[in-house]
Design an enzyme around this catalytic site. Structure first.
Site, PDB file in Angstrom:
ATOM      1  N   ARG A   3      -6.354 -16.558   0.685  1.00  0.00           N
ATOM      2  CA  ARG A   3      -6.526 -16.374  -0.755  1.00  0.00           C
ATOM      3  C   ARG A   3      -5.264 -16.733  -1.553  1.00  0.00           C
ATOM      4  O   ARG A   3      -5.120 -16.365  -2.698  1.00  0.00           O
ATOM      5  CB  ARG A   3      -6.883 -14.911  -1.050  1.00  0.00           C
ATOM      6  CG  ARG A   3      -8.115 -14.395  -0.336  1.00  0.00           C
ATOM      7  CD  ARG A   3      -8.741 -13.254  -1.131  1.00  0.00           C
ATOM      8  NE  ARG A   3      -9.569 -12.359  -0.348  1.00  0.00           N
ATOM      9  CZ  ARG A   3     -10.751 -12.653   0.185  1.00  0.00           C
ATOM     10  NH1 ARG A   3     -11.259 -13.876   0.056  1.00  0.00           N
ATOM     11  NH2 ARG A   3     -11.433 -11.746   0.858  1.00  0.00           N
ATOM     12  N   LYS A   8      -1.362  -4.390  -7.453  1.00  0.00           N
ATOM     13  CA  LYS A   8      -1.970  -4.176  -6.147  1.00  0.00           C
ATOM     14  C   LYS A   8      -1.371  -5.127  -5.123  1.00  0.00           C
ATOM     15  O   LYS A   8      -1.256  -6.310  -5.439  1.00  0.00           O
ATOM     16  CB  LYS A   8      -3.476  -4.423  -6.273  1.00  0.00           C
ATOM     17  CG  LYS A   8      -4.234  -4.383  -4.975  1.00  0.00           C
ATOM     18  CD  LYS A   8      -5.649  -4.736  -5.231  1.00  0.00           C
ATOM     19  CE  LYS A   8      -6.342  -4.806  -3.893  1.00  0.00           C
ATOM     20  NZ  LYS A   8      -7.613  -5.429  -3.993  1.00  0.00           N
ATOM     21  N   CYS A  36     -16.103  -9.017  -8.224  1.00  0.00           N
ATOM     22  CA  CYS A  36     -15.535 -10.065  -7.383  1.00  0.00           C
ATOM     23  C   CYS A  36     -16.620 -10.520  -6.419  1.00  0.00           C
ATOM     24  O   CYS A  36     -17.446  -9.713  -6.012  1.00  0.00           O
ATOM     25  CB  CYS A  36     -14.345  -9.529  -6.594  1.00  0.00           C
ATOM     26  SG  CYS A  36     -13.536 -10.792  -5.588  1.00  0.00           S
ATOM     27  N   SER A  93      -5.973  -0.425   1.452  1.00  0.00           N
ATOM     28  CA  SER A  93      -6.460   0.002   2.760  1.00  0.00           C
ATOM     29  C   SER A  93      -5.379   0.005   3.842  1.00  0.00           C
ATOM     30  O   SER A  93      -5.267   0.959   4.614  1.00  0.00           O
ATOM     31  CB  SER A  93      -7.630  -0.889   3.188  1.00  0.00           C
ATOM     32  OG  SER A  93      -7.245  -2.252   3.196  1.00  0.00           O
ATOM     33  N   ARG A 105     -11.115  -5.592   4.411  1.00  0.00           N
ATOM     34  CA  ARG A 105     -11.977  -6.749   4.686  1.00  0.00           C
ATOM     35  C   ARG A 105     -12.935  -6.440   5.833  1.00  0.00           C
ATOM     36  O   ARG A 105     -14.048  -6.957   5.857  1.00  0.00           O
ATOM     37  CB  ARG A 105     -11.128  -7.994   4.939  1.00  0.00           C
ATOM     38  CG  ARG A 105     -10.424  -8.425   3.660  1.00  0.00           C
ATOM     39  CD  ARG A 105      -9.567  -9.643   3.819  1.00  0.00           C
ATOM     40  NE  ARG A 105      -8.826  -9.898   2.578  1.00  0.00           N
ATOM     41  CZ  ARG A 105      -7.858 -10.791   2.448  1.00  0.00           C
ATOM     42  NH1 ARG A 105      -7.515 -11.534   3.487  1.00  0.00           N
ATOM     43  NH2 ARG A 105      -7.243 -10.952   1.298  1.00  0.00           N
ATOM     44  N   LYS A 127      -2.320  -9.020  -8.675  1.00  0.00           N
ATOM     45  CA  LYS A 127      -2.871  -8.784  -7.345  1.00  0.00           C
ATOM     46  C   LYS A 127      -2.266  -9.815  -6.402  1.00  0.00           C
ATOM     47  O   LYS A 127      -2.441 -11.026  -6.596  1.00  0.00           O
ATOM     48  CB  LYS A 127      -4.390  -8.914  -7.371  1.00  0.00           C
ATOM     49  CG  LYS A 127      -5.018  -8.798  -5.994  1.00  0.00           C
ATOM     50  CD  LYS A 127      -6.518  -8.759  -6.057  1.00  0.00           C
ATOM     51  CE  LYS A 127      -7.113  -8.675  -4.666  1.00  0.00           C
ATOM     52  NZ  LYS A 127      -8.586  -8.652  -4.700  1.00  0.00           N
ATOM     53  N   TYR A 176      -7.518   5.895  -1.065  1.00  0.00           N
ATOM     54  CA  TYR A 176      -8.467   6.460  -0.097  1.00  0.00           C
ATOM     55  C   TYR A 176      -8.081   7.881   0.271  1.00  0.00           C
ATOM     56  O   TYR A 176      -8.821   8.568   0.958  1.00  0.00           O
ATOM     57  CB  TYR A 176      -8.528   5.554   1.144  1.00  0.00           C
ATOM     58  CG  TYR A 176      -8.904   4.131   0.769  1.00  0.00           C
ATOM     59  CD1 TYR A 176     -10.236   3.798   0.516  1.00  0.00           C
ATOM     60  CD2 TYR A 176      -7.932   3.141   0.606  1.00  0.00           C
ATOM     61  CE1 TYR A 176     -10.583   2.512   0.125  1.00  0.00           C
ATOM     62  CE2 TYR A 176      -8.273   1.854   0.212  1.00  0.00           C
ATOM     63  CZ  TYR A 176      -9.597   1.553  -0.031  1.00  0.00           C
ATOM     64  OH  TYR A 176      -9.939   0.286  -0.440  1.00  0.00           O
ATOM     65  N   CYS A 229     -13.481 -15.453  -3.082  1.00  0.00           N
ATOM     66  CA  CYS A 229     -13.769 -14.655  -4.278  1.00  0.00           C
ATOM     67  C   CYS A 229     -14.494 -15.434  -5.372  1.00  0.00           C
ATOM     68  O   CYS A 229     -14.605 -14.950  -6.504  1.00  0.00           O
ATOM     69  CB  CYS A 229     -12.471 -14.059  -4.816  1.00  0.00           C
ATOM     70  SG  CYS A 229     -11.662 -12.995  -3.596  1.00  0.00           S
ATOM     71  N   CYS A 271     -16.260 -11.864  -3.272  1.00  0.00           N
ATOM     72  CA  CYS A 271     -15.965 -12.047  -1.847  1.00  0.00           C
ATOM     73  C   CYS A 271     -16.901 -11.270  -0.916  1.00  0.00           C
ATOM     74  O   CYS A 271     -17.175 -11.715   0.189  1.00  0.00           O
ATOM     75  CB  CYS A 271     -14.505 -11.747  -1.522  1.00  0.00           C
ATOM     76  SG  CYS A 271     -14.014 -10.050  -1.832  1.00  0.00           S
TER      77      CYS A 271
HETATM   78  C1  PBG Z   1     -11.873  -7.942  -3.499  1.00  0.00           C
HETATM   79  C2  PBG Z   1     -10.921  -6.857  -3.212  1.00  0.00           C
HETATM   80  C3  PBG Z   1     -10.055  -6.694  -2.124  1.00  0.00           C
HETATM   81  C4  PBG Z   1      -9.497  -5.421  -2.262  1.00  0.00           C
HETATM   82  C5  PBG Z   1      -9.994  -4.892  -3.442  1.00  0.00           C
HETATM   83  N1  PBG Z   1     -10.847  -5.799  -4.023  1.00  0.00           N
HETATM   84  C6  PBG Z   1      -9.809  -7.544  -0.939  1.00  0.00           C
HETATM   85  C7  PBG Z   1      -9.198  -8.859  -1.061  1.00  0.00           C
HETATM   86  O1  PBG Z   1      -8.763  -9.317  -2.115  1.00  0.00           O
HETATM   87  O2  PBG Z   1      -9.174  -9.515  -0.017  1.00  0.00           O
HETATM   88  C8  PBG Z   1      -8.559  -4.760  -1.304  1.00  0.00           C
HETATM   89  C9  PBG Z   1      -8.536  -3.283  -1.351  1.00  0.00           C
HETATM   90  C10 PBG Z   1      -7.899  -2.630  -0.175  1.00  0.00           C
HETATM   91  O3  PBG Z   1      -7.321  -3.278   0.710  1.00  0.00           O
HETATM   92  O4  PBG Z   1      -7.990  -1.399  -0.128  1.00  0.00           O
HETATM   93  N2  PBG Z   1     -11.390  -9.111  -3.917  1.00  0.00           N
END
Ligand code: PBG
Length: 324
Positions: free
Chosen positions: A217, A248, A120, A274, A205, A195, A313, A130, A122
């Site tokens: 996004r 996700k 990705c 996260s 982020r 996602k 995590y 992204c 980003c």
């Molecule tokens: C990248 C990506 C993201 C996450 C995983 N890959 C962030 C987003 O889409 O903004 C988030 C993972 C997390 O919050 O632990 N595109």
């Protein structure tokens, strides 16, 4: 059979009986540990909103991966924090970028660790979106070209699996195509298929320095009210060649995990993101909840919903408990 003949409490009387009839069992093999890899050497920058996690330079990421392997964790997911960002994320293709170097270091130190890479842009773009920006929007098809190159660069560096998280249409087919053409037909794709545009990514982020500089996004990530659409996204990815499909975040979308498992029969991954991690950590730090118990209950709920692979995590903390 009804009460008083049937008494469900009989099978809850003690721990051993409960374990005998447990329908779901967690093991460290279920976990994939996400790691944030930053350029440099000897660098360890703790991430304030994610206690226990740091941005690590490639050799330190490899040491952490080796320890995780020792705990029985089979996989890591790598996110890169490059030295330079630009409009088109070109540093994502750098053969000596942090992810590319970390792949090599991890495979040297822990050869049987499954190294998965996030594909990705980003983290690599100045605007934090992204993909490639045209006007005020992400240009889907222009982005596919860069994602192909990025996946290929990770394969060349020796990763075991690639994982596109950008949510561009057609990216699984594009990546499958370039891998197959280039001698990497054996590399699986774990696609972030469903996602959602989620506020639970906040701490990530900060960790990855990937907050969008303008807008959000929602034009490419999924809208939270939808589950039929999640199924369509998943089916498209499977048709395009995904080997593992991911949902996700995990907790607000357990219903989606369950549907994807039942309706596809494919291996399903779930990303315990996260924000889900940080909420538990923060409440535990305040003494409001029991961190260990809430962590284990959270992880079992994700497995019970149908996820065979859990990106979390908590991987190391939970593995330590499971290993006794
Ligand atoms: C990248 C990506 C993201 C996450 C995983 N890959 C962030 C987003 O889409 O903004 C988030 C993972 C997390 O919050 O632990 N595109």
């Amino acid at each position: 059979m009804r009460f008083p003949m049937y008494r469900p409490r009989r099978l809850r009387r003690n721990k051993v009986i409960r374990e005998m009839v447990a329908e779901t069992v967690l093991t460290p093999r279920d976990f994939i540990l996400p790691l944030f890899v930053i350029y440099g050497r000897g660098v360890e920058n703790p991430i304030p909103s994610m206690p226990g996690h740091s941005q690590l330079s490639p050799e330190l990421a490899a040491s952490r991966a080796l320890e995780a392997r020792g705990l029985g964790i089979p996989g890591v997911m790598l996110f890169g924090i490059p030295e330079r960002k630009d409009e088109v994320g070109s540093s994502a293709l750098d053969p000596s970028g942090p992810v590319q170097l970390a792949i090599k270091e991890i495979k040297d130190k822990a050869p049987d660790m499954v190294v998965i890479t996030d594909v990705c842009l980003c983290e690599y773009t100045t605007h934090g979106h992204c993909g490639i920006i045209k006007g005020r929007d992400v240009d889907n098809d222009a982005t596919l070209e860069v994602l192909r190159e990025m996946a290929l660069s990770h394969a060349r560096a020796g990763c075991d699996m690639v994982s596109p998280s950008d949510m561009m249409d057609g990216r699984v087919a594009a990546i499958r195509g370039v891998l197959d053409e280039s001698g990497y037909s054996h590399i699986p794709i774990m696609s972030y298929s469903a996602k959602y545009a989620s506020a639970f990514y906040g701490p990530f982020r900060e960790a990855a320095g990937s907050t969008p500089g303008f807008g959000d996004r929602k034009g490419y990530q999924m809208d939270p009210p939808n589950s039929e659409e999640a199924l369509r996204e998943v089916m498209l990815d499977i048709e395009e060649g995904a080997d593992i499909v991911m949902v996700k975040p995990a907790l607000p979308y357990l219903d989606i995990i369950r549907r994807v498992k039942e309706e596809t029969g494919y291996p399903v991954a779930a990303y315990n993101v996260s924000g889900e991690y940080s909420m538990i950590k923060a409440a535990a730090q305040k003494g409001w909840i029991d961190e260990e118990k809430v962590m284990m209950e959270t992880l079992i709920s994700i497995k019970r919903a149908g996820a065979g692979l859990i990106l979390t995590y908590f991987a190391e903390d939970a593995a330590k408990i499971l290993n006794g």
